[in-house]
Write an enzyme that holds these catalytic residues in place. Structure first.
Site, PDB file in Angstrom:
ATOM      1  N   LYS A 100      93.112  25.589  73.194  1.00  0.00           N
ATOM      2  CA  LYS A 100      93.329  26.652  73.948  1.00  0.00           C
ATOM      3  C   LYS A 100      94.172  26.128  74.933  1.00  0.00           C
ATOM      4  O   LYS A 100      94.242  25.092  75.535  1.00  0.00           O
ATOM      5  CB  LYS A 100      91.726  26.875  74.705  1.00  0.00           C
ATOM      6  N   ASP A 134      95.241  28.560  69.807  1.00  0.00           N
ATOM      7  CA  ASP A 134      94.281  29.944  70.048  1.00  0.00           C
ATOM      8  C   ASP A 134      94.502  30.981  71.142  1.00  0.00           C
ATOM      9  O   ASP A 134      95.623  30.592  71.636  1.00  0.00           O
ATOM     10  CB  ASP A 134      92.627  29.169  70.482  1.00  0.00           C
ATOM     11  N   MET A 135      93.999  32.049  70.880  1.00  0.00           N
ATOM     12  CA  MET A 135      94.443  32.938  71.713  1.00  0.00           C
ATOM     13  C   MET A 135      93.036  33.368  72.777  1.00  0.00           C
ATOM     14  O   MET A 135      91.957  33.416  72.098  1.00  0.00           O
ATOM     15  CB  MET A 135      94.699  34.356  70.920  1.00  0.00           C
ATOM     16  N   GLN A 163      94.911  38.490  67.810  1.00  0.00           N
ATOM     17  CA  GLN A 163      93.479  39.412  67.810  1.00  0.00           C
ATOM     18  C   GLN A 163      93.900  40.723  67.173  1.00  0.00           C
ATOM     19  O   GLN A 163      94.540  41.581  67.941  1.00  0.00           O
ATOM     20  CB  GLN A 163      92.715  39.239  69.124  1.00  0.00           C
ATOM     21  N   ARG A 184      96.748  33.008  62.347  1.00  0.00           N
ATOM     22  CA  ARG A 184      95.524  33.159  62.174  1.00  0.00           C
ATOM     23  C   ARG A 184      95.015  34.313  62.748  1.00  0.00           C
ATOM     24  O   ARG A 184      95.061  34.584  63.979  1.00  0.00           O
ATOM     25  CB  ARG A 184      94.582  31.948  62.619  1.00  0.00           C
ATOM     26  N   ALA A 189      87.429  37.973  70.419  1.00  0.00           N
ATOM     27  CA  ALA A 189      85.977  37.464  70.933  1.00  0.00           C
ATOM     28  C   ALA A 189      85.721  37.746  72.437  1.00  0.00           C
ATOM     29  O   ALA A 189      84.923  37.560  73.095  1.00  0.00           O
ATOM     30  CB  ALA A 189      86.075  35.861  70.813  1.00  0.00           C
ATOM     31  N   LYS A 201      84.043  48.850  66.129  1.00  0.00           N
ATOM     32  CA  LYS A 201      84.029  47.671  64.746  1.00  0.00           C
ATOM     33  C   LYS A 201      84.878  48.416  63.713  1.00  0.00           C
ATOM     34  O   LYS A 201      85.730  47.767  63.283  1.00  0.00           O
ATOM     35  CB  LYS A 201      82.732  47.419  64.512  1.00  0.00           C
TER      36      LYS A 201
END
Ligand code: FDA
Length: 309
Positions: A100, A134-135, A163, A184, A189, A201
Site C-alpha cells: 500500500k 495496491d489501491m 477497482q 490486478r 473494498a 453488487k
C-alpha cells in the site's frame, strides 16, 4: 439491506483510531484474525506459502499497515520488503510482494514514496520476483496512478490493483493499456459514494467482467491480468469469454486471499488456472480485518466463535 448496513458499520469501525489501538490486544480478536493470517511474522507467511506451492499455488505477500505518520516508518517498511525479496528467493518460492503506498509514505512525501517503489521494483527484477501496488480509497487513485506509471516505465512487469466499482476505472484501463501494464482487478473494498462508485453488487460484477475481458484481450500472452476475487462464478465467466477469444486460462492469474475459499483455490489450480494466494502478516491487522468482515458479515460468526474458550 442488513448486509449493506453491516458493511457500512465495519468500514466505519475500520477507521476508528481508538478501536484500532485497543481491539488487537484482545485474545479473542487475535484468535479470530488467525483465520485469514497464518501468523504475524514474515516467516509465518513464507512457511504457509511453501505448503501452498506444493499444491501448485504461487504466493504474494503484504505486511499489514497503512497511513504511517513519519517517513522513518516508511523507510523501515521499504527495508523490510527489500529483505523479504531475498527470503523469497532463498526459500525457492514463486512469491511476489504487494504494498500500500500509504505504508511507503504517500500521505507525507510523494517523491520519496516513488523512490521507495523504484527501489522495490528494481529489487523484484533482481530477485526474479514481482512488485505490486495496491489501491486504497478513491482519494489516493490519482497519486497512485502517477507513481505507478513512473515505475512501470522503468520496470516493465510492475503490477497495479484497479477497482471495478469506480466509475473512472474503464478510462484508467484505456489509458494504461498502451503502456503494457499488469493489472490486478478487484471489486473494491472501501466505502465510496454513488457519485464515485457503483453501489449495487450486480453492477460491480458486470463492470468487473467487462473490464477483465478488455484487459485479457489486450494482454493475451504474458500474465497481464490478475483476477483478485473469490467470486468463482465471475472467474469462470471471464475464462469463458477469454476462451472464446482464443485466450488460454493460464494467460491470466486468479488471486485470492489466504484462508478464503482455500479448497476452491486448490481446485482451480488443478484445473489449469494460475492461482496466487495473497498472504498478509504483521501486527497492524485491525483495519484490514474489519474490511474482511465488511465484505462478508457472516465472518462475524467466525469471529464470535473465537470468543469461546
Ligand atoms: P464478493 O464479495 O462478491 O464475494 C464472492 C464470494 O467470495 C462470497 O460469496 C464469499 O463466499 C467469498 N468471500 C468474499 N469475501 C470473503 C471474506 N472476506 N470472507 C469469506 N468469504 C469471502 N481491494 C481494494 O480496494 N484494494 C486492493 O488493493 C485490494 N487488493 C486485493 C488483493 C486480492 C488478492 C484480493 C483477493 C482482494 C483484494 N481487494 C482489494 C479486496 C476486493 O476489493 C474485495 O473487497 C474482496 O475481494 C471481496 O470481494 P470478492 O471479489 O471476493 O467478491
Amino acid at each position: 439491506m442488513l448486509n449493506a448496513a453491516l458493511r457500512k458499520l465495519f468500514l466505519a469501525l475500520s477507521r476508528n483510531g481508538f478501536l484500532r489501538r485497543r481491539l488487537p490486544q484482545l485474545p479473542f480478536m487475535r484468535r479470530a484474525v488467525g483465520r485469514f493470517m497464518p501468523g504475524e511474522t514474515a516467516e509465518d507467511a513464507l512457511a504457509a506459502a511453501l505448503v501452498l506451492q506444493r499444491d501448485g499455488i504461487a504466493s504474494e505477500y503484504t505486511r499489514l499497515g497503512e497511513n504511517i505518520s513519519d517517513m522513518a516508518e516508511a523507510d523501515a517498511v521499504a527495508e523490510h520488503y527489500v529483505a523479504l525479496y531475498g527470503q523469497i528467493r532463498e526459500a525457492g518460492l514463486d512469491g511476489e510482494i504487494s504494498v500500500k503506498l500509504t505504508q511507503l509514505g504517500l500521505d507525507i512525501d510523494e517523491a520519496a514514496t516513488l523512490d521507495h517503489c523504484l527501489r522495490l521494483a528494481a529489487r523484484a527484477r533482481e530477485t526474479g520476483s514481482g512488485f505490486w501496488i495496491d489501491m486504497e480509497d478513491s482519494s489516493y487513485v490519482d497519486r497512485t496512478l502517477r507513481i505507478y506509471e513512473r515505475v512501470l516505465a522503468e520496470h516493465p512487469g510492475t503490477g497495479l490493483c484497479l477497482q471495478a466499482y469506480l466509475h473512472r476505472t474503464a478510462a484508467d484501463v484505456e489509458r494504461l493499456l498502451p503502456q503494457r501494464p499488469r493489472i490486478r482487478l478487484v471489486k473494491g473494498a472501501y466505502d465510496e459514494p454513488a457519485s464515485i462508485a457503483l453501489r449495487a453488487k450486480r453492477d460491480v460484477d458486470a463492470n468487473f467482467l467487462a473490464l477483465a475481458v478488455t484487459i485479457a484481450r489486450a494482454t493475451p500472452t504474458g500474465v497481464g491480468l490478475g483476477l483478485g476475487t473469490h467470486d468463482i462464478r465471475l472467474v469462470e465467466q471471464v475464462a469463458r469469454h477469454a476462451a472464446a477469444a482464443g485466450i488460454a486460462r493460464d494467460a491470466f492469474e486468479v488471486q485470492m486471499l489466504f484462508g478464503i475459499r482455500a479448497g476452491e483455490q486448490r481446485r482451480l489450480a488443478t484445473e489449469g488456472y494460475r492461482v496466487r494466494t495473497l498472504i498478509a502478516y504483521g501486527d497492524a491487522w485491525y483495519p484490514w480485518y474489519m474490511r474482511r468482515l465488511a465484505e462478508r458479515p457472516a465472518n462475524v460468526l467466525f469471529a464470535l466463535r473465537a470468543l469461546l474458550p
